[in-house]
Scaffold this motif. Structure first.
Motif, PDB file in Angstrom:
ATOM      1  N   GLN A  17       0.819  -1.358  -0.087  1.00  0.00           N
ATOM      2  CA  GLN A  17       0.246   0.045   0.363  1.00  0.00           C
ATOM      3  C   GLN A  17       0.949   0.850  -0.054  1.00  0.00           C
ATOM      4  O   GLN A  17       0.066   2.497   0.129  1.00  0.00           O
ATOM      5  CB  GLN A  17      -1.179   0.335   1.182  1.00  0.00           C
ATOM      6  N   HIS A  32       1.073   6.539   1.154  1.00  0.00           N
ATOM      7  CA  HIS A  32      -0.154   5.190   1.584  1.00  0.00           C
ATOM      8  C   HIS A  32      -0.078   5.760   0.160  1.00  0.00           C
ATOM      9  O   HIS A  32      -0.514   6.831  -0.262  1.00  0.00           O
ATOM     10  CB  HIS A  32      -0.251   5.292   2.761  1.00  0.00           C
ATOM     11  N   GLU A  33      -1.326   4.615  -0.548  1.00  0.00           N
ATOM     12  CA  GLU A  33      -2.167   4.603  -1.476  1.00  0.00           C
ATOM     13  C   GLU A  33      -3.399   5.770  -1.195  1.00  0.00           C
ATOM     14  O   GLU A  33      -3.742   6.112  -2.095  1.00  0.00           O
ATOM     15  CB  GLU A  33      -2.611   2.973  -1.813  1.00  0.00           C
ATOM     16  N   ASP A  34      -3.588   5.706  -0.558  1.00  0.00           N
ATOM     17  CA  ASP A  34      -4.762   6.859   0.083  1.00  0.00           C
ATOM     18  C   ASP A  34      -4.602   7.930  -0.520  1.00  0.00           C
ATOM     19  O   ASP A  34      -5.260   8.603  -0.883  1.00  0.00           O
ATOM     20  CB  ASP A  34      -5.131   7.015   1.125  1.00  0.00           C
ATOM     21  N   VAL A  37      -4.207   8.219  -4.489  1.00  0.00           N
ATOM     22  CA  VAL A  37      -4.934   8.747  -5.081  1.00  0.00           C
ATOM     23  C   VAL A  37      -6.107   9.849  -4.111  1.00  0.00           C
ATOM     24  O   VAL A  37      -6.209  10.911  -5.477  1.00  0.00           O
ATOM     25  CB  VAL A  37      -6.310   7.447  -4.307  1.00  0.00           C
ATOM     26  N   LYS A  38      -6.085  10.558  -3.552  1.00  0.00           N
ATOM     27  CA  LYS A  38      -6.278  11.694  -2.704  1.00  0.00           C
ATOM     28  C   LYS A  38      -5.582  12.243  -3.327  1.00  0.00           C
ATOM     29  O   LYS A  38      -6.274  13.572  -4.522  1.00  0.00           O
ATOM     30  CB  LYS A  38      -6.214  12.066  -1.510  1.00  0.00           C
ATOM     31  N   GLU A  59       0.310  12.822   4.664  1.00  0.00           N
ATOM     32  CA  GLU A  59       1.503  11.807   4.337  1.00  0.00           C
ATOM     33  C   GLU A  59       1.353  11.414   6.213  1.00  0.00           C
ATOM     34  O   GLU A  59       0.887  10.107   6.699  1.00  0.00           O
ATOM     35  CB  GLU A  59       2.125  11.450   3.409  1.00  0.00           C
ATOM     36  N   HIS A  62      -1.632  10.666   8.068  1.00  0.00           N
ATOM     37  CA  HIS A  62      -1.970   9.221   7.547  1.00  0.00           C
ATOM     38  C   HIS A  62      -1.666   8.259   8.664  1.00  0.00           C
ATOM     39  O   HIS A  62      -2.025   7.041   8.809  1.00  0.00           O
ATOM     40  CB  HIS A  62      -2.200   9.864   6.446  1.00  0.00           C
TER      41      HIS A  62
END
Length: 215
Positions: A17, A32-34, A37-38, A59, A62
């Motif tokens: 991730q 992180h992958e979130d 994308v965001k 980041e 998160h």
């Protein structure tokens, strides 16, 4: 502070991730992958210094949030405990505070529920006086008012049951009925545990009745 165009995005071989970002053909940071994308951190996206800074802050928050969820997944914690944990992990105070607030809003931490559960489980598994329960809660960062409210639910019968449970453990280790020296040690233990004088005196009478004594 870096700026430029994303020229490559590499997925981490071990942490699937996480992604490593290259700016202008040089490694710049990982996210992180979130966050990827965001913020649309894909090849061709341009980052100026302000955007770069925003991504790094996001980041960090998160990362702190995911760490908080792992920590809270082990067992219930207070807000104070979570805040201290995040600071210990090296996160800045304002990041720790924001993550704690977020976890509280989402119901992952609830000091009132923690205090009620703590009192219930202590009475069931590790008997304590109201005084000790209150002290334990405050040591874990629970606000005094919340601790008082949780402990207020403890009745005199609850305290007597807790005291008797402690006494029974001590008496079981004796060779016979408790003598006066045993009685003194047991009552001293109860006082150290914060039981009230009334509870200690009632237990004293019960110990005397065990040996057939009166008064």
């Amino acid at each position: 502070m870096k700026s430029g165009v994303i020229t490559a995005v590499h997925r981490d071989n071990k942490q699937k991730q996480r992604y490593h970002i290259d700016l202008n053909d040089e490694y710049a940071f990982s996210v992180h992958e979130d966050i990827l994308v965001k913020y649309n951190l894909f090849k061709g996206t341009e980052l100026d210094e302000a955007f770069y800074r925003e991504v790094l802050v996001a980041e960090e928050k998160h990362k702190a949030y995911l760490g908080a969820l792992r920590y809270l997944g082990i067992r219930p914690r207070t807000k104070s405990q979570l805040h201290a944990y995040l600071l210990e992990k090296g996160f800045l105070p304002d990041v720790a505070e924001e993550v704690c607030d977020k976890c509280q809003e989402q119901g992952y931490i609830n000091d009132e529920a923690f205090a009620r559960q703590w009192v219930e489980e202590r009475l069931r598994l590790k008997p304590r006086s109201s005084y000790m329960l209150r002290m334990e809660l405050q040591q874990r960062g629970v606000d005094r008012g919340i601790a008082d409210e949780a402990v207020r639910a403890v009745t005199r019968e609850d305290e007597l049951a807790a005291a008797r449970a402690l006494v029974e453990k001590k008496v079981r280790r004796l060779q016979g009925p408790p003598d006066r020296d045993d009685e003194r040690k047991i009552l001293s233990l109860l006082m150290r545990k914060g039981f009230s004088g009334g509870v200690v005196q009632q237990i004293r009478g019960e110990l005397r009745r065990m040996t057939g004594e009166q008064g």
